[in-house]
Design a protein around this motif. Structure first.
Motif, PDB file in Angstrom:
ATOM      1  N   ASP A 161      -1.760  -9.623 -25.371  1.00 37.38           N
ATOM      2  CA  ASP A 161      -1.090  -8.335 -25.142  1.00 37.38           C
ATOM      3  C   ASP A 161      -1.465  -7.299 -26.203  1.00 37.38           C
ATOM      4  N   ARG A 162      -2.637  -7.430 -26.811  1.00 35.82           N
ATOM      5  CA  ARG A 162      -3.078  -6.447 -27.800  1.00 35.82           C
ATOM      6  C   ARG A 162      -3.905  -5.372 -27.111  1.00 35.82           C
ATOM      7  N   TRP A 163      -3.455  -4.123 -27.274  1.00 35.38           N
ATOM      8  CA  TRP A 163      -4.079  -2.995 -26.595  1.00 35.38           C
ATOM      9  C   TRP A 163      -4.473  -1.930 -27.605  1.00 35.38           C
ATOM     10  N   SER A 164      -5.464  -1.142 -27.245  1.00 38.63           N
ATOM     11  CA  SER A 164      -5.901  -0.031 -28.088  1.00 38.63           C
ATOM     12  C   SER A 164      -5.595   1.269 -27.352  1.00 38.63           C
ATOM     13  N   LEU A 165      -4.859   2.155 -28.011  1.00 36.52           N
ATOM     14  CA  LEU A 165      -4.441   3.412 -27.389  1.00 36.52           C
ATOM     15  C   LEU A 165      -5.470   4.495 -27.629  1.00 36.52           C
ATOM     16  N   GLN A 166      -5.703   5.283 -26.598  1.00 44.14           N
ATOM     17  CA  GLN A 166      -6.599   6.416 -26.714  1.00 44.14           C
ATOM     18  C   GLN A 166      -6.098   7.364 -27.805  1.00 44.14           C
ATOM     19  N   THR A 167      -7.010   7.997 -28.518  1.00 47.70           N
ATOM     20  CA  THR A 167      -6.646   8.879 -29.612  1.00 47.70           C
ATOM     21  C   THR A 167      -5.747  10.013 -29.121  1.00 47.70           C
ATOM     22  N   ILE A 168      -4.684  10.266 -29.866  1.00 48.96           N
ATOM     23  CA  ILE A 168      -3.763  11.360 -29.548  1.00 48.96           C
ATOM     24  C   ILE A 168      -4.197  12.603 -30.315  1.00 48.96           C
ATOM     25  N   THR A 169      -4.525  13.648 -29.614  1.00 49.79           N
ATOM     26  CA  THR A 169      -5.002  14.872 -30.256  1.00 49.79           C
ATOM     27  C   THR A 169      -4.140  16.054 -29.847  1.00 49.79           C
ATOM     28  N   ALA A 173      -0.493  23.647 -33.467  1.00 48.22           N
ATOM     29  CA  ALA A 173       0.946  23.475 -33.266  1.00 48.22           C
ATOM     30  C   ALA A 173       1.411  24.018 -31.925  1.00 48.22           C
ATOM     31  N   GLU A 174       0.667  24.971 -31.369  1.00 45.32           N
ATOM     32  CA  GLU A 174       1.086  25.565 -30.098  1.00 45.32           C
ATOM     33  C   GLU A 174       0.775  24.669 -28.908  1.00 45.32           C
ATOM     34  N   ASP A 175       0.015  23.592 -29.137  1.00 45.68           N
ATOM     35  CA  ASP A 175      -0.329  22.690 -28.046  1.00 45.68           C
ATOM     36  C   ASP A 175       0.836  21.736 -27.806  1.00 45.68           C
ATOM     37  N   ILE A 176       1.651  22.041 -26.830  1.00 43.05           N
ATOM     38  CA  ILE A 176       2.816  21.211 -26.521  1.00 43.05           C
ATOM     39  C   ILE A 176       2.709  20.629 -25.108  1.00 43.05           C
ATOM     40  N   ARG A 177       1.516  20.689 -24.549  1.00 42.38           N
ATOM     41  CA  ARG A 177       1.339  20.179 -23.199  1.00 42.38           C
ATOM     42  C   ARG A 177       1.461  18.659 -23.181  1.00 42.38           C
ATOM     43  N   PRO A 178       2.126  18.107 -22.180  1.00 35.31           N
ATOM     44  CA  PRO A 178       2.135  16.641 -22.034  1.00 35.31           C
ATOM     45  C   PRO A 178       0.744  16.154 -21.656  1.00 35.31           C
ATOM     46  N   LYS A 179       0.392  14.963 -22.105  1.00 34.40           N
ATOM     47  CA  LYS A 179      -0.932  14.422 -21.873  1.00 34.40           C
ATOM     48  C   LYS A 179      -0.842  13.067 -21.183  1.00 34.40           C
ATOM     49  N   SER A 180      -1.970  12.614 -20.643  1.00 37.71           N
ATOM     50  CA  SER A 180      -2.094  11.258 -20.100  1.00 37.71           C
ATOM     51  C   SER A 180      -3.025  10.481 -21.023  1.00 37.71           C
ATOM     52  N   LEU A 181      -2.519   9.425 -21.620  1.00 33.91           N
ATOM     53  CA  LEU A 181      -3.285   8.604 -22.562  1.00 33.91           C
ATOM     54  C   LEU A 181      -3.483   7.213 -21.983  1.00 33.91           C
ATOM     55  N   LEU A 182      -4.598   6.596 -22.352  1.00 30.10           N
ATOM     56  CA  LEU A 182      -4.936   5.283 -21.839  1.00 30.10           C
ATOM     57  C   LEU A 182      -4.825   4.215 -22.911  1.00 30.10           C
ATOM     58  N   GLN A 183      -4.388   3.035 -22.491  1.00 27.69           N
ATOM     59  CA  GLN A 183      -4.448   1.845 -23.319  1.00 27.69           C
ATOM     60  C   GLN A 183      -5.482   0.898 -22.730  1.00 27.69           C
ATOM     61  N   LEU A 184      -6.352   0.359 -23.584  1.00 27.84           N
ATOM     62  CA  LEU A 184      -7.396  -0.559 -23.145  1.00 27.84           C
ATOM     63  C   LEU A 184      -7.240  -1.885 -23.870  1.00 27.84           C
ATOM     64  N   LEU A 185      -7.539  -2.963 -23.170  1.00 31.35           N
ATOM     65  CA  LEU A 185      -7.393  -4.301 -23.726  1.00 31.35           C
ATOM     66  C   LEU A 185      -8.371  -4.513 -24.865  1.00 31.35           C
ATOM     67  N   ARG A 186      -7.865  -4.952 -26.024  1.00 32.47           N
ATOM     68  CA  ARG A 186      -8.709  -5.191 -27.192  1.00 32.47           C
ATOM     69  C   ARG A 186      -9.645  -6.363 -26.933  1.00 32.47           C
ATOM     70  N   ALA A 187     -10.883  -6.206 -27.366  1.00 34.86           N
ATOM     71  CA  ALA A 187     -11.868  -7.272 -27.245  1.00 34.86           C
ATOM     72  C   ALA A 187     -11.804  -8.157 -28.486  1.00 34.86           C
ATOM     73  N   ALA A 188     -11.634  -9.454 -28.275  1.00 36.35           N
ATOM     74  CA  ALA A 188     -11.524 -10.398 -29.395  1.00 36.35           C
ATOM     75  C   ALA A 188     -11.385 -11.800 -28.832  1.00 36.35           C
ATOM     76  N   PRO A 189     -11.626 -12.826 -29.645  1.00 37.75           N
ATOM     77  CA  PRO A 189     -11.341 -14.194 -29.184  1.00 37.75           C
ATOM     78  C   PRO A 189      -9.845 -14.420 -29.051  1.00 37.75           C
ATOM     79  N   ARG A 190      -9.464 -15.237 -28.088  1.00 38.03           N
ATOM     80  CA  ARG A 190      -8.064 -15.592 -27.862  1.00 38.03           C
ATOM     81  C   ARG A 190      -7.857 -17.076 -28.126  1.00 38.03           C
ATOM     82  N   ASP A 191      -6.605 -17.474 -28.354  1.00 40.87           N
ATOM     83  CA  ASP A 191      -6.316 -18.857 -28.715  1.00 40.87           C
ATOM     84  C   ASP A 191      -6.484 -19.826 -27.547  1.00 40.87           C
ATOM     85  N   VAL A 192      -6.302 -19.343 -26.325  1.00 40.22           N
ATOM     86  CA  VAL A 192      -6.360 -20.213 -25.154  1.00 40.22           C
ATOM     87  C   VAL A 192      -7.488 -19.741 -24.248  1.00 40.22           C
ATOM     88  N   LEU A 193      -8.336 -20.697 -23.800  1.00 38.62           N
ATOM     89  CA  LEU A 193      -9.461 -20.390 -22.936  1.00 38.62           C
ATOM     90  C   LEU A 193      -9.124 -20.712 -21.483  1.00 38.62           C
TER      91      LEU A 193
END
Length: 263
Positions: A161-169, A173-193
């Motif tokens: 369940d480890r995810w990487s969130l898209q950079t929040i930019t 200060a005047e930028d108050i628009r709501p945004k759509s951000l993505l989370q992507l599954l982190r690449a790495a070895p896992r304990d169970v195959l």
């Protein structure tokens, strides 16, 4: 005579960065495959290696260069290339920070409750990756790499369940628009195959499709080496791209010794 610049890029000899980067991508590809992740490619987003669903890449117009993007303008600045547009010509405003979050990506992702630090109305969506465990019975094998040097490192093995969130930019200060951000599954070895590497008949095949690419031999070498590190003892190299998949008699047996010097 016009020469496609991509041929120049692909025909260049790999430098040290290409070799290391290709090796990292290959290793994470094997980690994901052994865990059961399928239909993805390994990508680097926000300095994190993640698994990107292939249908995302198929839906995003990745061959279109945004001429007003920061990368293209940096290239113009570095090369001192003059602009060739007629006086007064302006390109349409086709690039934005949210271009990556297209309607296609919205359909492929699911909403996640936003944190307090995000602007009101901002949503976070996860790009879920297909996993063979959802269709086939998993062998649920402990990862043999736990007993190697990788197992002693911190933040090397990650939970599912480890995810990487898209950079929040924010553009000021005047930028108050709501945004759509993505989370992507982190690449790495896992304990169970998902697979059991010691199971009789366990084998893997490597197929490459396309032309020359700096560092591709490093990718093939590290795919083979990492598969052997997991305990897979039969690794094939498929000749002729996807057409070669139908010609198993022409496959080449790969071992760490046979790929040692192909970088």
């Amino acid at each position: 005579k016009y020469i496609d610049p991509t041929y120049t890029v692909r025909s260049e000899r790999p430098n040290a960065f290409d070799s290391v980067y290709g090796a990292v991508l290959a290793e994470h590809a094997v980690h994901g495959a052994m865990h059961g992740v399928t239909g993805v490619c390994v990508a680097k987003v926000n300095e994190r290696n993640v698994y990107m669903p292939l249908q995302v890449l198929a839906k995003v117009n990745h061959r279109k260069v945004c001429l007003s993007s920061r990368w293209f303008t940096r290239m113009l600045f570095t090369t001192q290339q003059p602009r060739f547009e007629p006086d007064g010509f302006e390109y349409p405003a086709e690039c934005s920070s949210d271009r990556f979050v297209s309607n296609a990506l919205r359909e492929l992702s699911t909403p996640v409750a936003p944190g307090d630090a995000l602007r009101q109305g901002t949503e976070i969506k996860r790009l879920h990756c297909a996993n063979l465990r959802d269709t086939f019975t998993s062998r649920a094998t402990p990862n043999p790499l736990r007993s190697t040097a990788l197992g002693s490192g911190s933040e090397v093995f990650l939970t599912t369940d480890r995810w990487s969130l898209q950079t929040i930019t924010r553009n000021g200060a005047e930028d108050i628009r709501p945004k759509s951000l993505l989370q992507l599954l982190r690449a790495a070895p896992r304990d169970v195959l998902h697979f059991d590497p010691s199971e009789p008949g366990m084998a893997a095949a490597i197929v490459t499709c396309g032309g020359l690419c700096p560092g591709l031999n490093n990718v093939i070498r590290e795919l083979c080496n990492m598969l052997f590190a997991y305990g897979v003892r039969t690794v094939y190299g498929v000749k002729g791209g996807y057409n070669g998949c139908a010609k198993p008699d022409e496959w080449v047996n790969l071992t760490p010794e046979s790929v040692q010097d192909i970088h």
